[in-house]
Design a protein around this motif. Sequence first.
Motif, PDB file in Angstrom:
ATOM      1  N   THR A   1      33.905  16.434  53.628  1.00 31.31           N
ATOM      2  CA  THR A   1      34.027  17.842  53.986  1.00 31.31           C
ATOM      3  C   THR A   1      35.090  18.038  55.064  1.00 31.31           C
ATOM      4  O   THR A   1      35.881  18.975  55.018  1.00 31.31           O
TER       5      THR A   1
ATOM      6  N   HIS B   1      27.991  24.923  53.186  1.00 32.16           N
ATOM      7  CA  HIS B   1      29.416  24.707  53.473  1.00 32.16           C
ATOM      8  C   HIS B   1      29.945  25.822  54.362  1.00 32.16           C
ATOM      9  O   HIS B   1      30.728  25.585  55.270  1.00 32.16           O
TER      10      HIS B   1
ATOM     11  N   ASP C   1      33.798  21.095  45.336  1.00 36.97           N
ATOM     12  CA  ASP C   1      32.846  20.061  45.710  1.00 36.97           C
ATOM     13  C   ASP C   1      31.967  19.719  44.514  1.00 36.97           C
ATOM     14  O   ASP C   1      31.571  20.597  43.768  1.00 36.97           O
TER      15      ASP C   1
HETATM   16 MG    MG Z   1      29.169  16.821  51.239  1.00 30.70          MG
END
Ligand code: MG
Length: 700
Positions: free
Chosen positions: A304, A334, A398
Amino acid sequence: MSVNTLDTPIEYLKGVGPKRAALLRSELGVDCFNDLIQYYPFRYIDKSKIFRISEISGDMAYVQLKGTISNVREMGQKRGRRLVATLSDGSGSVDLVWFKGIRWYIDKFQADVEYLVFGKPSIFNKRFNMPHPEVEPFVLKENAGATLQGFYSSTDKLKNRGLNSRQISKLMHTLLQRIQGEIKETLSKDILDSLSLISKEDALLNIHFPKDQNILQRAQARLKFEELFFIQLKLLKYKISRMETVQGHVFQKVGTYLNTFYRQNLKFELTNAQKKVIKEIRADLGAGKQMNRLLQGDVGSGKTLVAVMAILIALDNVYQACFMAPTEILANQHFTTVTRLFEGLGIKLELLTGSTKAAARKKLHAELLSGELQVLVGTHALIEETVKFKNLGLVVIDEQHRFGVAQRAKLWKKNIVPPHVLVMTATPIPRTLAMTLYGDLDLSVIDEMPPGRKPVKTYHFYDTKRLKLFGFIKEQIQKGQQVFLVYPLIQESEKLDLKDLMDGYESIQRAFPLPDYAISIVHGKMKPADKDYEMQRFVKGETQIMVSTTVIEVGVDIPRASVMVIENAERFGLSQLHQLRGRVGRGADQSFCVLMSDYKLTAEARKRLDTMVQTTDGFEIAEVDLRLRGPGDLQGTQQSGILDLKIANLVKDEKVLKYARTLAIEILEKDPDLHNPEHAPLKNHLFELGKNQANWASIS
Ligand code: MG
Ligand code: ADP
């Protein structure tokens, strides 16, 4: 162009006809001559070796016997109905047994003929017999030539139509005669010479009818190389043409955002792996070509952060960026993470998911178009037609395997010059597989964990240790920790699974009663709102135990959850076990994973559990998984069709694969369009391959 005999539909082969053709199609996917010729034997038997019946012992594999057949009789009723015949060779006798195709065999045998019989001996009522053997009259001439006979896998339906291995072999013989002189060489002369490979024609003749062991090996080597080489050539060629035709935004500078972030917001030193990957990404972003990079790294390896830095580079170059997650919970998470990381940088950031209200949505759309909104985090709501950017420069995705190809393609269409794409996945893929599956993407790997991370301690308990487990859970809860308890969910027996889960839940409630303990439960049959409510209670720490099926979201961060208990762990695949274990071990405390299982375990299940206990390295686990299951079952590979290999094996032929890739790169560097006359065979064969695989390139 002349008509290619190899494209002839299979019914036109002598001995096939429409009925068998239909079966060959449905059972084996064999549609034309070319498909049949590539239906290679899966094993070879040594025809020079004929066993005597007296030599048969209990643990023999397939053997070849020779003798006369007598006393052909039908026995048994209904499902026990079978045809039995006795084979004698002077040293003894053995019963041959057929449960299927009785009609076919019943009047086939003549008393005065010697037969060759091929099959696997088994024991029934303390006597040896041979179920479903293959039987052929013994012919001296035929036996004098080749000593190795190819053995083809067949199916019940094919066998019922008389298409057993020997019959398929006969068809192959007919076919090879029919296409004699029409088998084109597919490799260039320099490749054949430098690798001392035999010709395509020799390889095909000898893969089906090998003269000896040596030539068989050379045939296999040639065909394996060819198969892997053309996959690589195709992937790399696709990549080159994409690089040539698709432009990319140039992010030349590193500016205030990244520098300020680095100085003020980054609280720790980047790992070497993170530094390496950021370098790779920066090189891509400056190159004037669209970046298509796959970033692999285990859960918690710091992907990330890498994504966030790439986003900052986009912003420094006055482009917008978006960050897409597969589920709403993850998108929320996120958003929180990125908001925190951007603190004090003055970046305008928003969240867009399915539950964003219409008014907020409208405002957001306007701000995206004006460019005021710089970063958008969200779910696939991001790719709806109504979402338009002023200047989208980078897309981070992601958990790639949950996004369809079509969805990604949609994103790319949002600008004339497509945005750079960084795909992140926490599902490690072994290198050989990645080279094949994602051979046209650039690959970055974070193979190092941030320092100070304590690997999850993993134990395997049999069900008898349940009391001990409960005691351990209580200890952990006392220390302020939270616990996951996961039950398997296998589609076919959903009802049973749910019962397992509810029974488990009840026994957990008895062992961990209110008011000292509170338990959340989540399963697939619950309403989304209820699921969310239970999930949130656990996230907030109002409950200490979460009982669930595998619906717990991939990637959800619950730092205080330090124990993962997996019930019936033997029923999970390795990658799933690894993903589940990744739910814990995200905080500073020591975490634990307990695999509960039955005493009775298959060898494969035991290997899976042992592997989990021995290592936490996702790549190592993926390698074992590949060895145990073969590539076809690995996550995200099923639909691709690429791994439908006819002869090569991604595990065993790793060296060949690496060599094939290196050579493909070398060739394409010098001759990207394969214009060189020397490379004409390669070009032609690529074209032939392309005819049947129209969608092949779309996996990226
Ligand atoms: Mg992650
Ligand atoms: P991933 O996305 O790969 O699962 P994250 O980026 O969420 O991993 O990182 C997991 C945790 O590790 C986060 O809390 C993050 O802040 C932290 N982290 C990331 N990189 C480092 C580093 N170099 N040193 C220390 N901690 C790090």
